[in-house]
Design an enzyme around this catalytic site. Structure first.
Site, short mmCIF file in Angstrom:
data_model
loop_
_atom_site.label_atom_id
_atom_site.label_comp_id
_atom_site.label_asym_id
_atom_site.label_seq_id
_atom_site.Cartn_x
_atom_site.Cartn_y
_atom_site.Cartn_z
N ASP A 1 0.80 -1.23 0.00
CA ASP A 1 0.00 0.00 0.00
C ASP A 1 0.83 1.28 0.00
OD1 ASP A 1 -2.34 -1.45 0.06
OD2 ASP A 1 -2.52 -1.41 2.24
N ASP B 1 0.84 6.20 1.64
CA ASP B 1 -0.48 5.96 2.26
C ASP B 1 -0.41 6.36 3.73
OD1 ASP B 1 -3.10 5.23 2.53
OD2 ASP B 1 -2.72 3.08 2.49
N ASP C 1 -0.54 1.70 9.78
CA ASP C 1 -1.93 1.23 9.65
C ASP C 1 -2.04 -0.16 10.27
OD1 ASP C 1 -2.50 3.54 8.31
OD2 ASP C 1 -3.00 2.60 6.40
N ARG D 1 -6.07 11.87 10.98
CA ARG D 1 -5.89 10.45 11.36
C ARG D 1 -4.74 10.24 12.34
NH1 ARG D 1 -7.16 6.63 6.06
NH2 ARG D 1 -9.14 7.62 5.50
#
Length: 389
Positions: A186, A210, A214, A266
């Site tokens: 990703d 990205d 994550d 985020r």
């Protein structure tokens, strides 16, 4: 008011000074003077950070590296990494053949089946051709050297457990095709899929394609601590999708991190699970700091939130929900002991006395006020052999 402003100004100066020495880039790493290096270490009095207080005052840390595995806190505290294996020294920064990695490379070490504590013999910048799929029971320990993973794909943890990543500068990560099994990575700095007992500590992360970190698809029991994150849009995604209910058991502790300049959103964005966000410093986010959807439980405790001067970005929180749906008001989001500076504000919801908060309290929080008078030591550390780190 003038006293408060002066205190904050001095605090930010201290933070900036600390980062100048704990965040060396290749061209600077060899130029640090002895006096500058000493500024990067602790005075070896108790800091109140239980991770650092556990190991950083040991001047023989180089010979006792595996003691780090006993210092984790939060939901990832049971991660052993490669503690029960041999040391493996990376001597080659190359990545010529991802399918048949050469001995001495990071890929070779990280993909072995047995437990390993991986260290590095010198400063190096590792540019990978494909992301490294790190196997279980591994520690990647960059202490003592300036180790960077950059300008290519980076690290993936897929269906593994017991991984520790410490003191690595991860930046400019990009997607790439995989030779084995097809598909693409990703472009995350660190991708965590279906994995558990993970600890990421004292890393510096920025400018990835990205996310920086994550964690999705049923991953759980994760601690993300003492990291310095900067210059990035979508910083951390925790939870695969609103529809993937397998993340309801996710438990993540985010502690002692510095969310610095150039971050947009985020920090993290959460779905379904349980998230203890404790004793971090947030500085001038460009959209929001903490967000979520699909009814996550979020306990924000003892953090410092410093809003920018933009009147439209004062709110710490953001809920993602269908237009006109006020179900978010039942989500348990709580702020306790947080410091709100320059108009920052946290919008709570749900039951303030919910038993879920006790269940998800993964560690003891320090008062946020202490973060304003003791500057953090975050990101990669300039550790010198035979000295406290």
């Amino acid at each position: 008011m003038s006293i408060i402003i002066c205190t904050i100004f001095l605090f930010l100066l201290n933070v900036s000074s600390a980062f100048a020495f704990t965040f060396p880039k290749p061209s600077l790493a060899r130029q640090l003077s002895e006096s500058e290096t000493s500024n990067a270490t602790n005075s070896c009095s108790a800091t109140g950070n239980p991770i650092d207080d556990c190991w950083r005052c040991d001047q023989n840390w180089k010979d006792n590296r595996k003691n780090l595995a006993d210092c984790a806190v939060g939901f990832g505290r049971d991660s052993t990494g490669g503690r029960d294996g041999e040391y493996y020294t990376v001597t080659d920064s190359g990545d010529d053949d991802p399918l048949n990695p050469s001995p001495g490379t990071l890929r070779y070490a990280a993909t072995q089946e047995q437990p390993l504590w991986i260290i590095f013999d010198r400063d190096m910048v590792i540019k990978l051709k494909e992301d490294v799929l790190v196997k279980s029971y591994k520690t990647i320990d960059g202490r003592g050297n300036n180790v960077q993973i950059a300008y290519g794909p980076c690290l993936t943890l897929y269906k593994v457990s017991n991984v520790i990543i410490n003191n690595i500068y991860i930046h400019d990560c990009v997607p790439a095709a995989r030779s084995l099994g097809g598909g693409y990575s990703d472009g995350d700095g660190i991708s965590i899929f279906e994995s558990r007992d993970i600890w990421i500590d004292h890393c510096t992360l920025e400018k990835c394609y990205d996310g920086l970190i994550d964690a999705v698809s049923g991953s759980t029991d994760i601690t993300i601590s003492n990291n310095y994150m900067l210059n990035h849009n979508e910083v951390m995604l925790l939870g695969h999708s609103d529809e993937f209910t397998g993340d309801r058991d996710m438990r993540v502790t985010i502690a002692f991190n510095y969310f610095g300049q150039g971050l947009v959103q985020r920090m993290p964005r959460c779905r379904h699970g349980n998230f203890h966000i404790v004793n971090n410093i947030y500085r001038e986010w460009e959209m929001y700091a903490i967000g979520g959807s699909a009814n996550p439980t979020i306990f924000s405790q003892g953090n410092v939130f410093i809003a920018s001067d933009n009147q439209f970005t004062k709110e710490v929180t953001k809920r993602e929900n269908a237009e006109g749906d006020d179900g978010w008001m039942e989500w348990n989001w709580k702020s306790e002991g947080d410091e709100m500076i320059n108009g920052a504000f946290f919008t709570p919801s749900g039951n303030e006395d919910s038993p879920s908060y006790a269940k998800m309290s993964s560690m003891v929080a320090r008062p946020a006020s202490l973060l304003e008078i003791t500057h953090p030591s975050v990101g990669v550390l300039s550790c010198q052999n035979d000295q406290p780190c």
